[in-house]
Design an enzyme around this catalytic site. Structure first.
Site, PDB file in Angstrom:
ATOM      1  NE  ARG A 149      -3.718   0.102   1.805  1.00 21.64           N
ATOM      2  CZ  ARG A 149      -4.435  -0.602   2.939  1.00 21.64           C
ATOM      3  NH1 ARG A 149      -4.512  -0.426   4.227  1.00 21.64           N
ATOM      4  NH2 ARG A 149      -5.250  -1.361   2.186  1.00 21.64           N
ATOM      5  CE1 TYR A 150       0.101   3.915   4.488  1.00 27.56           C
ATOM      6  CE2 TYR A 150       0.723   1.737   5.079  1.00 27.56           C
ATOM      7  CZ  TYR A 150      -0.049   2.843   5.300  1.00 27.56           C
ATOM      8  OH  TYR A 150      -1.161   2.891   6.329  1.00 27.56           O
ATOM      9  NE  ARG A 153       5.721   2.587   5.145  1.00 28.16           N
ATOM     10  CZ  ARG A 153       4.878   3.521   5.589  1.00 28.16           C
ATOM     11  NH1 ARG A 153       4.047   3.535   6.688  1.00 28.16           N
ATOM     12  NH2 ARG A 153       4.913   4.683   4.605  1.00 28.16           N
ATOM     13  CB  CYS A 162      -3.631 -17.264  15.338  1.00 27.39           C
ATOM     14  SG  CYS A 162      -3.346 -16.019  13.957  1.00 27.39           S
ATOM     15  CB  CYS A 166      -8.017 -11.949  18.831  1.00 29.90           C
ATOM     16  SG  CYS A 166      -6.384 -12.357  19.218  1.00 29.90           S
ATOM     17  CB  CYS A 169      -8.870 -11.360  14.249  1.00 33.37           C
ATOM     18  SG  CYS A 169      -7.496 -11.426  12.930  1.00 33.37           S
ATOM     19  NE  ARG A 171      -3.919  -8.575   7.562  1.00 37.21           N
ATOM     20  CZ  ARG A 171      -2.988  -8.121   8.611  1.00 37.21           C
ATOM     21  NH1 ARG A 171      -2.545  -8.946   9.483  1.00 37.21           N
ATOM     22  NH2 ARG A 171      -2.429  -6.918   8.408  1.00 37.21           N
ATOM     23  CG  ASP A 331      -9.316  -2.238  11.971  1.00 38.30           C
ATOM     24  OD1 ASP A 331      -8.921  -1.063  12.246  1.00 38.30           O
ATOM     25  OD2 ASP A 331      -8.135  -3.042  11.919  1.00 38.30           O
ATOM     26  CG  ASP A 368      -4.871   0.793   9.663  1.00 36.92           C
ATOM     27  OD1 ASP A 368      -4.888   1.664   8.723  1.00 36.92           O
ATOM     28  OD2 ASP A 368      -4.382  -0.312  10.070  1.00 36.92           O
ATOM     29  CE  LYS A 375      -0.833   0.828  11.482  1.00 36.16           C
ATOM     30  NZ  LYS A 375      -0.574   0.315  10.240  1.00 36.16           N
TER      31      LYS A 375
HETATM   32  S1  SF4 Z   1      -5.230 -10.282  16.006  1.00 36.45           S
HETATM   33 FE1  SF4 Z   1      -5.752 -12.038  14.509  1.00 36.45          FE
HETATM   34  S2  SF4 Z   1      -3.659 -12.299  13.495  1.00 36.45           S
HETATM   35 FE2  SF4 Z   1      -3.482 -11.399  15.341  1.00 36.45          FE
HETATM   36  S3  SF4 Z   1      -3.145 -13.264  16.718  1.00 36.45           S
HETATM   37 FE3  SF4 Z   1      -5.204 -12.725  16.872  1.00 36.45          FE
HETATM   38  S4  SF4 Z   1      -6.500 -13.732  15.467  1.00 36.45           S
HETATM   39 FE4  SF4 Z   1      -4.204 -13.826  14.937  1.00 36.45          FE
END
Ligand code: SF4
Length: 412
Positions: A149-150, A153, A162, A166, A169, A171, A331, A368, A375
């Site tokens: 994107r940038y 970077r 993972c 979480c 998340c 993603r 997000d 973001d 950001k």
């Molecule tokens: S935020 Fe998403 S990518 Fe990061 S540890 Fe948690 S589940 Fe995994």
């Protein structure tokens, strides 16, 4: 009610206790600390696992808690949690390491760590403005697994796996996989590396995913070595939650690999409850290997959106040599409204830190921008006006001060 009051985090005494515990355990034959609470959990729910098993990160991965039956064995699930877990399909599955499960409350479904890792039905409610890919990453993907994107970077998505998922998340669309775990391919890595090689403007590569530290030593070493051979790539970062949810992964052998390739680490922390003796040991090993450590924390409603939680967390991070780096506004991922707090709350927290504690303990509060805008830092408003050539500024106590700024336009 959230259980994170100020008095609970008396870090002065707890730090001394944890450090003493760490020294004793370092001398022990088990090499890695295991806190009393976690050891009780091990004895109760995994009595067949020796301390050697428990401290083996691959054992932790093999024995993750991934379904309703395993969760119900260790936690008294609320109806909301039970029905949400039952109906879950698709990406972002349930997955919690036994170590991290030892930190979850068995009875309190409002406990911050439990809320962030066990699904509730709020996940299935989409509200306006939410999206599966809020940052528009898929639009900036020149080759699979690489976001550019940038200009200078890139974001290198190394894996979709993972150790612990979480529920908020960013993603969530791509971590885990329906019916199983995502599998990355080295041919995909090759294409991403070749892309970086032919773009001399790229000087910074962030390895993320999923969690790159769940990749085995040899594969990760191969990737770091390939990236380090690219002359114009000056800076390699790794985004990870592993030191928090699977601290046993930070073996002495692994720290030697990191020491050789010197990436920086951005570690994802949520709450002071995560600052255990195990995490302290993992961060000490990384810091001793010369790896610069920064933190990333997502601001979450009713979980950590309180100065009395964020301040002890930031202080605790400094004690284990992690520089508080980003405090993120959550997000707008699909099904995240139960996690999102107001932007004012984040600014209020920064106002409660700046001037009231060590500058190093103050992270940047950022949004973001949805759609790929990048950001944006958000700050309390310290400029209150102008009188002639004097700029009028408000300090952390609300006092107004003048700064000579002849000809300036700010504050007009
Ligand atoms: S935020 Fe998403 S990518 Fe990061 S540890 Fe948690 S589940 Fe995994």
């Amino acid at each position: 009610m959230v259980n994170c009051g100020t008095t609970k985090y008396d870090f002065l005494s707890s730090s001394i206790r944890v450090s003493a515990e760490r020294k004793t355990q370092r001398k022990s034959k088990h090499k890695f600390p295991i806190s009393k609470k976690t050891d009780e959990f091990r004895n109760r729910f995994f009595p067949y696992a020796s301390i050697w098993d428990w401290n083996d990160w691959k054992w932790q991965l093999r024995n993750r808690i991934k379904d309703l039956q395993a969760l119900s064995r260790i936690i008294q699930l609320s109806n909301d949690e039970k029905t949400a877990v039952e109906k879950h399909t698709g990406p972002l599955p349930v997955g919690i390491t036994p170590y991290y499960a030892s930190l979850l409350s068995e009875t309190d479904c409002t406990q911050p760590l439990r809320r962030t890792h066990i699904p509730v039905n709020g996940e299935y409610i989409n509200t306006p403005g939410e999206s599966d890919d809020p940052l528009g990453e898929d639009n900036d993907t020149p080759v699979p697994g690489l976001v550019h994107r940038y200009p200078d970077r890139v974001l290198f998505l190394t894996t979709g796996f993972c150790s612990t998922y979480c529920r908020y998340c960013t993603r969530s669309r791509m971590v885990g996989e329906p019916g199983g775990e995502y599998s990355f391919s080295t041919s995909q890595w090759e294409r991403a590396i070749q892309y970086i090689e032919v773009h001399p403007e790229i000087r910074d590569c962030l390895l993320s995913g999923g969690d790159p530290l769940t990749i085995g030593d040899e594969k990760l070493q191969w990737l770091l070595q390939r990236l380090r051979k690219i002359p114009h790539l000056e800076f390699i970062r790794i985004g990870t939650k592993v030191p928090v949810v699977l601290p046993q992964r930070i073996t002495l052998k692994f720290t030697k690999i990191l020491k050789k390739y010197q990436p920086w680490l951005s570690i994802h922390f949520t709450c002071p409850d995560e600052l255990t003796s195990e995490v302290e040991e993992a961060c000490a090993r990384l810091a001793d290997a010369g790896i610069p450590l920064g933190s990333q924390t997502v601001l979450l409603k009713g979980i950590n959106d309180d100065i009395n939680i964020i301040k002890p967390l930031m202080h605790g991070l400094l004690k284990i040599r992690v520089k508080p780096y980003y405090l993120y506004q959550c997000d707008p991922i699909s099904g995240s409204s139960h996690f999102r707090t107001s932007v004012e709350k984040g600014i209020e927290i920064i106002e409660g830190l700046r001037g009231h504690t060590t500058g190093y303990a103050v992270p940047q509060f950022v949004i973001d921008l949805p759609g790929g805008g990048g950001k944006i830092p958000l700050l309390p408003n310290y400029v209150v006006g102008r009188e002639g050539d004097d700029l009028l500024l408000k300090n952390f106590e609300g006092g107004i001060y003048r700064y000579p700024d002849p000809g300036g336009k700010i504050g007009c």
